[in-house]
Design a protein around this motif. Structure first.
Motif, mmCIF file in Angstrom:
data_model
loop_
_atom_site.group_PDB
_atom_site.id
_atom_site.type_symbol
_atom_site.label_atom_id
_atom_site.label_comp_id
_atom_site.label_asym_id
_atom_site.label_seq_id
_atom_site.Cartn_x
_atom_site.Cartn_y
_atom_site.Cartn_z
ATOM 1 N N GLN A 4 25.527 -19.106 -37.220
ATOM 2 C CA GLN A 4 24.425 -18.247 -37.635
ATOM 3 C C GLN A 4 24.774 -16.811 -37.239
ATOM 4 O O GLN A 4 25.502 -16.585 -36.269
ATOM 5 C CB GLN A 4 23.126 -18.668 -36.948
ATOM 6 C CG GLN A 4 22.718 -20.096 -37.206
ATOM 7 C CD GLN A 4 22.324 -20.322 -38.656
ATOM 8 O OE1 GLN A 4 21.613 -19.505 -39.239
ATOM 9 N NE2 GLN A 4 22.797 -21.417 -39.235
ATOM 10 N N TYR A 5 24.202 -15.854 -37.965
ATOM 11 C CA TYR A 5 24.434 -14.442 -37.677
ATOM 12 C C TYR A 5 23.099 -13.771 -37.417
ATOM 13 O O TYR A 5 22.120 -14.033 -38.119
ATOM 14 C CB TYR A 5 25.151 -13.756 -38.846
ATOM 15 C CG TYR A 5 26.530 -14.327 -39.066
ATOM 16 C CD1 TYR A 5 27.635 -13.811 -38.383
ATOM 17 C CD2 TYR A 5 26.726 -15.399 -39.922
ATOM 18 C CE1 TYR A 5 28.901 -14.341 -38.558
ATOM 19 C CE2 TYR A 5 27.993 -15.945 -40.106
ATOM 20 C CZ TYR A 5 29.069 -15.410 -39.427
ATOM 21 O OH TYR A 5 30.317 -15.943 -39.590
ATOM 22 N N LYS A 6 23.059 -12.916 -36.390
ATOM 23 C CA LYS A 6 21.833 -12.188 -36.082
ATOM 24 C C LYS A 6 22.179 -10.870 -35.419
ATOM 25 O O LYS A 6 23.254 -10.716 -34.848
ATOM 26 C CB LYS A 6 20.909 -13.025 -35.194
ATOM 27 C CG LYS A 6 21.400 -13.194 -33.762
ATOM 28 C CD LYS A 6 20.409 -13.914 -32.858
ATOM 29 C CE LYS A 6 19.175 -13.183 -32.560
ATOM 30 N NZ LYS A 6 19.023 -12.360 -31.428
ATOM 31 N N LYS A 7 21.245 -9.934 -35.496
ATOM 32 C CA LYS A 7 21.423 -8.653 -34.809
ATOM 33 C C LYS A 7 21.214 -8.841 -33.311
ATOM 34 O O LYS A 7 20.377 -9.635 -32.879
ATOM 35 C CB LYS A 7 20.416 -7.620 -35.321
ATOM 36 C CG LYS A 7 20.838 -6.915 -36.568
ATOM 37 C CD LYS A 7 19.884 -5.754 -36.842
ATOM 38 C CE LYS A 7 20.301 -5.004 -38.069
ATOM 39 N NZ LYS A 7 19.382 -3.882 -38.331
ATOM 40 N N ARG A 115 29.011 -6.977 -41.996
ATOM 41 C CA ARG A 115 27.619 -6.670 -41.641
ATOM 42 C C ARG A 115 27.478 -5.310 -40.963
ATOM 43 O O ARG A 115 26.553 -4.554 -41.275
ATOM 44 C CB ARG A 115 27.034 -7.782 -40.783
ATOM 45 C CG ARG A 115 26.790 -9.042 -41.605
ATOM 46 C CD ARG A 115 26.379 -10.215 -40.753
ATOM 47 N NE ARG A 115 26.248 -11.408 -41.565
ATOM 48 C CZ ARG A 115 25.085 -12.011 -41.841
ATOM 49 N NH1 ARG A 115 23.954 -11.529 -41.355
ATOM 50 N NH2 ARG A 115 25.051 -13.094 -42.590
ATOM 51 N N VAL A 116 28.391 -4.961 -40.038
ATOM 52 C CA VAL A 116 28.257 -3.651 -39.384
ATOM 53 C C VAL A 116 28.695 -2.511 -40.298
ATOM 54 O O VAL A 116 28.156 -1.408 -40.201
ATOM 55 C CB VAL A 116 28.951 -3.574 -38.005
ATOM 56 C CG1 VAL A 116 28.223 -4.433 -36.989
ATOM 57 C CG2 VAL A 116 30.407 -3.906 -38.067
ATOM 58 N N VAL A 117 29.630 -2.764 -41.205
ATOM 59 C CA VAL A 117 30.000 -1.732 -42.186
ATOM 60 C C VAL A 117 28.799 -1.440 -43.088
ATOM 61 O O VAL A 117 28.516 -0.274 -43.406
ATOM 62 C CB VAL A 117 31.247 -2.146 -43.000
ATOM 63 C CG1 VAL A 117 31.411 -1.274 -44.235
ATOM 64 C CG2 VAL A 117 32.494 -2.070 -42.128
ATOM 65 N N GLU A 118 28.068 -2.465 -43.464
ATOM 66 C CA GLU A 118 26.857 -2.259 -44.278
ATOM 67 C C GLU A 118 25.789 -1.507 -43.490
ATOM 68 O O GLU A 118 25.028 -0.725 -44.066
ATOM 69 C CB GLU A 118 26.333 -3.592 -44.818
ATOM 70 C CG GLU A 118 27.235 -4.180 -45.895
ATOM 71 C CD GLU A 118 27.494 -3.213 -47.052
ATOM 72 O OE1 GLU A 118 26.531 -2.642 -47.601
ATOM 73 O OE2 GLU A 118 28.686 -3.007 -47.397
ATOM 74 N N GLU A 119 25.720 -1.713 -42.186
ATOM 75 C CA GLU A 119 24.794 -0.937 -41.342
ATOM 76 C C GLU A 119 25.179 0.543 -41.389
ATOM 77 O O GLU A 119 24.315 1.411 -41.479
ATOM 78 C CB GLU A 119 24.835 -1.432 -39.892
ATOM 79 C CG GLU A 119 24.301 -2.832 -39.696
ATOM 80 C CD GLU A 119 22.796 -2.918 -39.665
ATOM 81 O OE1 GLU A 119 22.095 -1.881 -39.608
ATOM 82 O OE2 GLU A 119 22.298 -4.064 -39.699
ATOM 83 N N ALA A 120 26.483 0.832 -41.334
ATOM 84 C CA ALA A 120 26.950 2.219 -41.397
ATOM 85 C C ALA A 120 26.610 2.834 -42.752
ATOM 86 O O ALA A 120 26.190 3.992 -42.834
ATOM 87 C CB ALA A 120 28.458 2.286 -41.147
#
Length: 158
Positions: A4-7, A115-120
Motif C-alpha cells: 500500500q502507498y500513503k503520505k 508519486r513525489v514527482v507528481e507532488e512537485a
C-alpha cells in the motif's frame, strides 16, 4: 504481499527518520567511507521534517507491507530566482529514496518516485533535482532524469 502507498504523517515520522539514517549509512558505506562517529542526526531530522511538513515544503510517500514501512521517498520544495528552464523558480529536491533490501527490484521505488514527482508538479516546480547514489542512477535515468555536468558544490564547515 499487498503493498500500500500513503503520505507520511507525524505518526510514522520516527520510523521514517530511522529509515533515512539507514539509507544515509548504506550510501556512505557503499562509497568506502566510514560513517562519522558522534554524529546523531535524529533530532536534526525530526526538527527539519516537522517544520517542513507543517509549512508544506516537504512531502513524502511511503510503501507499506502490512504494518511495516518498506520504502520511503521525500521531496523538499525550494524557490530561487526564475530562469529560462524553470520560469517558476520552484524546484523539487528529491531525497530519502529508500527501499528495504528484501523488497528491491519490485517497482516500489519507481512508484514512490512517481508519486513525489507528481507532488512537485502540483506544487508548481519547474524541475526536480537529486544527488543520486550509484544505486539510484539507473532508476532515475529510466524515469527520465538527465545528468547535469555543471553541478558543483562548495562545502561550508559548520
Amino acid at each position: 504481499m499487498d503493498i500500500q502507498y500513503k503520505k507520511l504523517t507525524y505518526a510514522e515520522l520516527d520510523e521514517f527518520i530511522n529509515m533515512r539514517i539507514a539509507q544515509l549509512t548504506e550510501e556512505y558505506i557503499s562509497t568506502g567511507r566510514t560513517v562519522p562517529e558522534g554524529v546523531d542526526l535524529k533530532l536534526s531530522l525530526k526538527d527539519y521534517y516537522e517544520r517542513h511538513m507543517t509549512d508544506g515544503t516537504f512531502v513524502s510517500w511511503l510503501a507499506i507491507d502490512g504494518d511495516k514501512i518498506i520504502g520511503t521517498s521525500g521531496m523538499s520544495f525550494v524557490e530561487k530566482p526564475p530562469y529560462f528552464t524553470c520560469p517558476t523558480g520552484r524546484l523539487g529536491l528529491l531525497s530519502s529514496m529508500y527501499t528495504n533490501p528484501d523488497y528491491r527490484r519490485m517497482g516500489i521505488a519507481r512508484e514512490l518516485l512517481h508519486r513525489v514527482v507528481e507532488e512537485a508538479r502540483a506544487y508548481g516546480c519547474g524541475a526536480v533535482h537529486i544527488t543520486a547514489s550509484d544505486m539510484g542512477v539507473k532508476l532515475y535515468t529510466a524515469y527520465g532524469f538527465t545528468h547535469n555536468g555543471n553541478f558543483m558544490q562548495y562545502r561550508l564547515d559548520v
